[in-house]
Design a protein around this motif. Sequence first.
Motif, PDB file in Angstrom:
ATOM      1  N   LEU A   1       0.543  13.257   8.250  1.00  0.00           N
ATOM      2  CA  LEU A   1      -0.499  12.306   7.861  1.00  0.00           C
ATOM      3  C   LEU A   1      -1.724  12.516   8.737  1.00  0.00           C
TER       4      LEU A   1
ATOM      5  N   ASP B   1       0.852  -1.187   0.000  1.00  0.00           N
ATOM      6  CA  ASP B   1       0.000   0.000   0.000  1.00  0.00           C
ATOM      7  C   ASP B   1       0.892   1.242   0.000  1.00  0.00           C
TER       8      ASP B   1
ATOM      9  N   GLU C   1       6.319   9.900  -0.902  1.00  0.00           N
ATOM     10  CA  GLU C   1       5.445   8.750  -1.073  1.00  0.00           C
ATOM     11  C   GLU C   1       6.042   7.619  -0.252  1.00  0.00           C
TER      12      GLU C   1
ATOM     13  N   CYS D   1       2.413  11.853   1.725  1.00  0.00           N
ATOM     14  CA  CYS D   1       2.356  12.695   2.920  1.00  0.00           C
ATOM     15  C   CYS D   1       3.321  13.869   2.790  1.00  0.00           C
TER      16      CYS D   1
ATOM     17  N   TYR E   1       1.164   5.675   0.409  1.00  0.00           N
ATOM     18  CA  TYR E   1       0.557   6.882   0.981  1.00  0.00           C
ATOM     19  C   TYR E   1       1.384   8.079   0.557  1.00  0.00           C
TER      20      TYR E   1
ATOM     21  N   GLU F   1      -4.687   7.478   9.266  1.00  0.00           N
ATOM     22  CA  GLU F   1      -3.620   6.874   8.465  1.00  0.00           C
ATOM     23  C   GLU F   1      -2.459   6.450   9.352  1.00  0.00           C
TER      24      GLU F   1
END
Length: 161
Positions: free
Chosen positions: A87, A24, A121, A28, A26, A91
Motif C-alpha cells: 500500500l 471503506d 481487497e 492492495c 482498498y 493509505e
Amino acid sequence: MAKEKGRKLIAQNKKARHDYAILDTYECGIVLTGTEVKSLRQGRASLVDGFVSVEGGEAWMYNVHVPEYSQGTWTNHSARRKRKLLLHREEIDKLESKAQESGHTLVPLALYFKDGRAKVEIALAKGKKEYDKRQALREKQDTRETNRAIAAARRRQRGER
C-alpha cells in the motif's frame, strides 16, 4: 504467452460482509512466494479467519489460508503465514489511525488476480451487533420477495396479452 487481462476471483469473504459494516475498501498487492502464486492460480484459498494489522509502518495480513502447492517440494510455503500487503504510505497511515478507533477493524474481502497480478481487497469495517445482522437479513429477504412478486406479475401480464 499472452498477458492476462481482467479480474479473476480466487476467494471471497462473504462472512465479513455479514458480520461487519463496510466503511471503506482498498485494493492492495500481496508479497507472495512462487508456490503460493501457483496454489492461487489453481483457485485455492480461504479468507474466513483473515484479518489485517498495521505494525511498524507496514500492513500485514494474517490467518489467510493458501494451501501448499501439490507439486511443491521442500521450497513449499506454510499455509497460514503472515503476508505483507503493498500500500502507499498515506493509505497505511490512514488505515492505522482509523483501525485504532473503537470497534473498527481491517478485514480482507476478496482475493483475485488483476491483469496477472495477485491483489487483495481489504476493508475498514465496524462490527455489527446481532440485531443489525438480523435486520440486514430481513431486508435482503424482503427485497428478494418483492422482486419475485414483480417478476410473477410481469409474467402474468405477458400471458394475458
